[in-house]
Design a protein around this motif. Structure first.
Motif, PDB file in Angstrom:
ATOM      1  N   ILE A 144       0.765  -1.179   0.076  1.00 26.40           N
ATOM      2  CA  ILE A 144      -0.013   0.053   0.000  1.00 26.40           C
ATOM      3  C   ILE A 144       1.185   1.337  -0.058  1.00 26.40           C
ATOM      4  CG2 ILE A 144      -1.753   1.491   1.304  1.00 26.40           C
ATOM      5  CD1 ILE A 144      -2.907  -1.640   2.178  1.00 26.40           C
ATOM      6  N   ALA A 145       0.592   2.175  -0.736  1.00 24.74           N
ATOM      7  CA  ALA A 145       1.360   3.528  -0.820  1.00 24.74           C
ATOM      8  C   ALA A 145       0.490   4.663  -0.763  1.00 24.74           C
ATOM      9  CB  ALA A 145       2.110   3.485  -2.403  1.00 24.74           C
ATOM     10  N   LEU A 146       0.776   5.746  -0.038  1.00 28.39           N
ATOM     11  CA  LEU A 146       0.442   6.978   0.070  1.00 28.39           C
ATOM     12  C   LEU A 146       1.051   7.834  -0.832  1.00 28.39           C
ATOM     13  CD1 LEU A 146      -1.629   8.949   1.585  1.00 28.39           C
ATOM     14  CD2 LEU A 146       0.010   9.129   3.332  1.00 28.39           C
ATOM     15  N   THR A 147       0.189   8.579  -1.665  1.00 25.72           N
ATOM     16  CA  THR A 147       1.129   9.167  -2.900  1.00 25.72           C
ATOM     17  C   THR A 147       0.701  10.707  -2.515  1.00 25.72           C
ATOM     18  OG1 THR A 147      -0.320   8.709  -4.507  1.00 25.72           O
ATOM     19  CG2 THR A 147       1.104   7.279  -4.205  1.00 25.72           C
ATOM     20  N   GLY A 148       1.482  11.621  -3.395  1.00 23.80           N
ATOM     21  CA  GLY A 148       1.214  12.962  -3.436  1.00 23.80           C
ATOM     22  C   GLY A 148       1.476  13.263  -5.085  1.00 23.80           C
ATOM     23  N   LEU A 149       0.812  14.401  -5.596  1.00 25.08           N
ATOM     24  CA  LEU A 149       0.816  14.363  -6.979  1.00 25.08           C
ATOM     25  C   LEU A 149       0.576  16.095  -7.033  1.00 25.08           C
ATOM     26  CD1 LEU A 149      -2.169  14.579  -8.956  1.00 25.08           C
ATOM     27  CD2 LEU A 149      -2.558  12.986  -7.220  1.00 25.08           C
ATOM     28  N   ILE A 150       1.351  16.499  -8.205  1.00 21.40           N
ATOM     29  CA  ILE A 150       1.104  17.939  -8.485  1.00 21.40           C
ATOM     30  C   ILE A 150       0.829  17.715 -10.117  1.00 21.40           C
ATOM     31  CG2 ILE A 150       1.890  20.269  -8.928  1.00 21.40           C
ATOM     32  CD1 ILE A 150       3.904  19.473  -6.640  1.00 21.40           C
ATOM     33  N   GLY A 151      -0.119  18.327 -10.616  1.00 23.17           N
ATOM     34  CA  GLY A 151      -0.629  18.365 -12.033  1.00 23.17           C
ATOM     35  C   GLY A 151      -1.032  19.782 -12.675  1.00 23.17           C
ATOM     36  N   ALA A 152      -1.102  19.613 -13.922  1.00 20.78           N
ATOM     37  CA  ALA A 152      -1.645  20.694 -14.774  1.00 20.78           C
ATOM     38  C   ALA A 152      -2.427  20.436 -15.783  1.00 20.78           C
ATOM     39  CB  ALA A 152      -0.674  21.635 -15.156  1.00 20.78           C
ATOM     40  N   ARG A 153      -3.337  20.853 -16.330  1.00 16.31           N
ATOM     41  CA  ARG A 153      -4.142  20.601 -17.638  1.00 16.31           C
ATOM     42  C   ARG A 153      -4.301  21.915 -18.676  1.00 16.31           C
ATOM     43  NH1 ARG A 153      -7.810  17.478 -15.427  1.00 16.31           N
ATOM     44  NH2 ARG A 153      -8.977  19.322 -14.887  1.00 16.31           N
ATOM     45  N   TYR A 154      -3.935  21.694 -19.783  1.00 16.24           N
ATOM     46  CA  TYR A 154      -4.322  22.799 -20.632  1.00 16.24           C
ATOM     47  C   TYR A 154      -5.456  22.484 -21.737  1.00 16.24           C
ATOM     48  CZ  TYR A 154      -3.692  26.541 -23.909  1.00 16.24           C
ATOM     49  OH  TYR A 154      -3.990  27.655 -25.029  1.00 16.24           O
ATOM     50  N   ALA A 155      -6.387  23.076 -21.884  1.00 12.29           N
ATOM     51  CA  ALA A 155      -7.662  22.824 -22.588  1.00 12.29           C
ATOM     52  C   ALA A 155      -7.202  23.574 -24.267  1.00 12.29           C
ATOM     53  CB  ALA A 155      -8.659  23.305 -22.140  1.00 12.29           C
ATOM     54  N   PHE A 156      -7.311  22.617 -25.137  1.00 17.04           N
ATOM     55  CA  PHE A 156      -7.104  22.978 -26.446  1.00 17.04           C
ATOM     56  C   PHE A 156      -8.437  23.380 -27.008  1.00 17.04           C
ATOM     57  CE2 PHE A 156      -3.895  19.437 -26.567  1.00 17.04           C
ATOM     58  CZ  PHE A 156      -2.789  20.285 -26.349  1.00 17.04           C
ATOM     59  N   ASN A 157      -9.450  22.810 -26.729  1.00 19.01           N
ATOM     60  CA  ASN A 157     -11.199  23.399 -27.005  1.00 19.01           C
ATOM     61  C   ASN A 157     -11.742  22.891 -25.791  1.00 19.01           C
ATOM     62  OD1 ASN A 157     -11.796  20.877 -27.343  1.00 19.01           O
ATOM     63  ND2 ASN A 157     -10.883  20.727 -29.406  1.00 19.01           N
ATOM     64  N   GLU A 158     -13.128  22.671 -26.083  1.00 17.18           N
ATOM     65  CA  GLU A 158     -14.017  22.587 -24.945  1.00 17.18           C
ATOM     66  C   GLU A 158     -13.870  21.103 -24.309  1.00 17.18           C
ATOM     67  OE1 GLU A 158     -18.943  21.910 -24.893  1.00 17.18           O
ATOM     68  OE2 GLU A 158     -18.224  23.631 -25.898  1.00 17.18           O
ATOM     69  N   ASN A 159     -13.414  20.077 -25.170  1.00 16.57           N
ATOM     70  CA  ASN A 159     -13.403  18.725 -24.780  1.00 16.57           C
ATOM     71  C   ASN A 159     -11.745  18.105 -24.448  1.00 16.57           C
ATOM     72  OD1 ASN A 159     -16.196  18.695 -26.297  1.00 16.57           O
ATOM     73  ND2 ASN A 159     -16.034  17.573 -24.578  1.00 16.57           N
ATOM     74  N   TRP A 160     -10.887  18.590 -25.473  1.00 17.84           N
ATOM     75  CA  TRP A 160      -9.725  18.026 -25.479  1.00 17.84           C
ATOM     76  C   TRP A 160      -8.468  18.936 -24.904  1.00 17.84           C
ATOM     77  CZ3 TRP A 160      -8.822  13.063 -26.546  1.00 17.84           C
ATOM     78  CH2 TRP A 160      -9.874  12.354 -27.348  1.00 17.84           C
ATOM     79  N   GLY A 161      -7.577  18.327 -24.336  1.00 19.96           N
ATOM     80  CA  GLY A 161      -6.339  18.873 -23.711  1.00 19.96           C
ATOM     81  C   GLY A 161      -5.224  17.906 -23.531  1.00 19.96           C
ATOM     82  N   ALA A 162      -4.292  18.740 -22.854  1.00 26.46           N
ATOM     83  CA  ALA A 162      -2.995  17.700 -22.467  1.00 26.46           C
ATOM     84  C   ALA A 162      -3.027  18.110 -20.960  1.00 26.46           C
ATOM     85  CB  ALA A 162      -1.946  18.517 -23.388  1.00 26.46           C
TER      86      ALA A 162
END
Length: 181
Positions: A144-162
Motif C-alpha cells: 500500500i502506498a500513500l502518494t502525492g501529486l502535482i499536475g496541470a491540464r491545458y484545454a485546446f478546446n471544449e473537450n480535448w486537452g493535454a
C-alpha cells in the motif's frame, strides 16, 4: 528584516487566497478522463515498456479552500525484463491502482489552464518471473502506498486537452491527453 520578509510573504499568500476568481474547467459535476505515458521510474533493464496510465477525475465541491475539490482514481502498468548473457531471463510487471483527491486552486485565472495538487492511496502490485535459471522463480507481492501529486491540464478546446503530472503513478512524470466527458 526577517520579520518584514515574513509579513510580506503572509500578505502575498492572503492576497492570493482572497483574490476574486474566474471560472475554470474543474467544477462540481465536471468529469475528465486522462490517458498518458509515464517517464522515469526505476532501474535500467534490457527492455521495458513505457509506463501506461489512465486516470479519472470528477469535481465534487466548488468553493473548497478557494478552489475546487475533485475525486477519482488512476491505474498504471509497466513491464521490464533483463536478459543475461548467461541464458537467464527475468521479467517484472508492475501495476499501480489508486484512489485520489485533488484540489484545483483559483489562484490562476484562466479557463484553459487548470493546476492541481492532491493525495492518493494506492496499491502497488509486482509480479516477477525468471526463466533459464537453475532455480526458476515466479513470485508476486503488493504494498500500500500513500502518494502525492502535482499536475496541470491545458484545454485546446471544449473537450480535448493535454496534461502533465508528477507523482501518483509508476513514473516520475506522466504526460498525455485529457478528455472532458
Amino acid at each position: 528584516m526577517k520579520t518584514l520578509l515574513k509579513l510580506t510573504a503572509l500578505l502575498a499568500i492572503f492576497t492570493l487566497a482572497t483574490a476574486p476568481t474566474q471560472a475554470q474547467d474543474m467544477q462540481t459535476g465536471a468529469r475528465f478522463i486522462q490517458a498518458g505515458v509515464g517517464l522515469g521510474g526505476w532501474a535500467t533493464y534490457s527492455s521495458q515498456t513505457p509506463i501506461l496510465s489512465v486516470s479519472y477525475m470528477q469535481g465534487i465541491k466548488d468553493d473548497f479552500l478557494n478552489g475546487q475539490l475533485a475525486v477519482g482514481g488512476s491505474i498504471g502498468y509497466k513491464s521490464a525484463s533483463y536478459n543475461s548473457i548467461y541464458s537467464y531471463n527475468w521479467t517484472w510487471r508492475y501495476t499501480f491502482v489508486s484512489g485520489r483527491a485533488t484540489w484545483h486552486p483559483n489562484f490562476i485565472q484562466s479557463e484553459k489552464f487548470d493546476a492541481y495538487a492532491g493525495i492518493g492511496l494506492g496499491l502497488l502490485m509486482v509480479n516477477f518471473d525468471s526463466a533459464g535459471d537453475t532455480y526458476a522463480v515466479d513470485a508476486s507481492g503488493s504494498s500500500i502506498a500513500l502518494t502525492g501529486l502535482i499536475g496541470a491540464r491545458y484545454a485546446f478546446n471544449e473537450n480535448w486537452g493535454a496534461y502533465a503530472e508528477i507523482g501518483d503513478n509508476l513514473g516520475s512524470l506522466n504526460l498525455g491527453v485529457s478528455y472532458k466527458l
